[in-house]
Design a protein around this motif. Structure first.
Motif, PDB file in Angstrom:
ATOM      1  N   GLY A 160     -13.884 -11.995  48.590  1.00 57.59           N
ATOM      2  CA  GLY A 160     -13.392 -13.094  49.420  1.00 57.59           C
ATOM      3  C   GLY A 160     -14.302 -14.298  49.476  1.00 57.59           C
ATOM      4  O   GLY A 160     -14.287 -15.041  50.451  1.00 57.59           O
ATOM      5  N   GLY A 161     -15.081 -14.515  48.429  1.00 56.91           N
ATOM      6  CA  GLY A 161     -16.002 -15.650  48.398  1.00 56.91           C
ATOM      7  C   GLY A 161     -15.316 -17.003  48.361  1.00 56.91           C
ATOM      8  O   GLY A 161     -15.875 -17.998  48.801  1.00 56.91           O
TER       9      GLY A 161
ATOM     10  N   ALA B 164     -12.388 -23.971  42.967  1.00 62.15           N
ATOM     11  CA  ALA B 164     -12.364 -24.432  41.571  1.00 62.15           C
ATOM     12  C   ALA B 164     -10.952 -24.721  41.062  1.00 62.15           C
ATOM     13  O   ALA B 164     -10.759 -25.653  40.280  1.00 62.15           O
ATOM     14  N   ALA B 165      -9.984 -23.921  41.487  1.00 61.37           N
ATOM     15  CA  ALA B 165      -8.617 -24.069  40.963  1.00 61.37           C
ATOM     16  C   ALA B 165      -7.599 -23.766  42.069  1.00 61.37           C
ATOM     17  O   ALA B 165      -6.916 -22.734  42.049  1.00 61.37           O
TER      18      ALA B 165
ATOM     19  N   CYS C 193     -16.905 -16.668  40.206  1.00 63.89           N
ATOM     20  CA  CYS C 193     -16.569 -15.508  41.044  1.00 63.89           C
ATOM     21  C   CYS C 193     -17.794 -14.607  41.228  1.00 63.89           C
ATOM     22  O   CYS C 193     -18.302 -14.041  40.256  1.00 63.89           O
ATOM     23  N   PRO C 194     -18.278 -14.462  42.471  1.00 59.79           N
ATOM     24  CA  PRO C 194     -19.479 -13.653  42.691  1.00 59.79           C
ATOM     25  C   PRO C 194     -19.269 -12.161  42.426  1.00 59.79           C
ATOM     26  O   PRO C 194     -20.234 -11.436  42.182  1.00 59.79           O
ATOM     27  N   ALA C 195     -18.031 -11.703  42.453  1.00 56.27           N
ATOM     28  CA  ALA C 195     -17.740 -10.286  42.238  1.00 56.27           C
ATOM     29  C   ALA C 195     -17.256  -9.987  40.821  1.00 56.27           C
ATOM     30  O   ALA C 195     -16.960  -8.840  40.497  1.00 56.27           O
ATOM     31  N   VAL C 196     -17.146 -11.009  39.984  1.00 54.97           N
ATOM     32  CA  VAL C 196     -16.622 -10.872  38.624  1.00 54.97           C
ATOM     33  C   VAL C 196     -15.262 -10.164  38.671  1.00 54.97           C
ATOM     34  O   VAL C 196     -14.997  -9.231  37.923  1.00 54.97           O
ATOM     35  N   ALA C 197     -14.413 -10.626  39.579  1.00 52.70           N
ATOM     36  CA  ALA C 197     -13.114  -9.997  39.799  1.00 52.70           C
ATOM     37  C   ALA C 197     -11.974 -10.676  39.041  1.00 52.70           C
ATOM     38  O   ALA C 197     -10.850 -10.203  39.091  1.00 52.70           O
TER      39      ALA C 197
END
Length: 65
Positions: A12-13, A19-20, A55-59
Motif C-alpha cells: 500500500g505504498g 506514477a500512473a 513499487c517498494p514491494a516489487v508487486a
C-alpha cells in the motif's frame, strides 16, 4: 503491455498511483493497489514502467506484448 499486481505482496505504498494514476488506484479499506486498466495504451507505457520500478514491494509485473 500487460500488467499484473500481486495483491499479497502489495504494502500500500501508493507509488504506483503517483506514477500512473490513469492505470493504478488503491482500495480504501486496506490500501492495496488495483488496476484501472490491464492493457494501457502506448502513451502510458513509460509511467507504468516507472510505477513498477518504484513499487517498494516489487508487486507489479509488466509484460510487453
Amino acid at each position: 503491455m500487460k500488467i499484473h499486481i500481486d495483491e499479497a505482496k502489495c504494502v500500500g505504498g501508493g507509488q504506483c498511483v503517483v506514477a500512473a494514476p490513469e492505470v493504478f488506484d488503491q482500495r480504501d479499506e486496506d490500501g492495496v493497489a488495483f488496476l484501472l486498466m490491464e492493457n494501457p495504451g502506448s502513451e502510458l507505457h513509460a509511467s507504468v514502467q516507472e510505477a513498477a520500478l518504484l513499487c517498494p514491494a516489487v508487486a507489479i509485473a509488466v509484460a510487453e506484448r
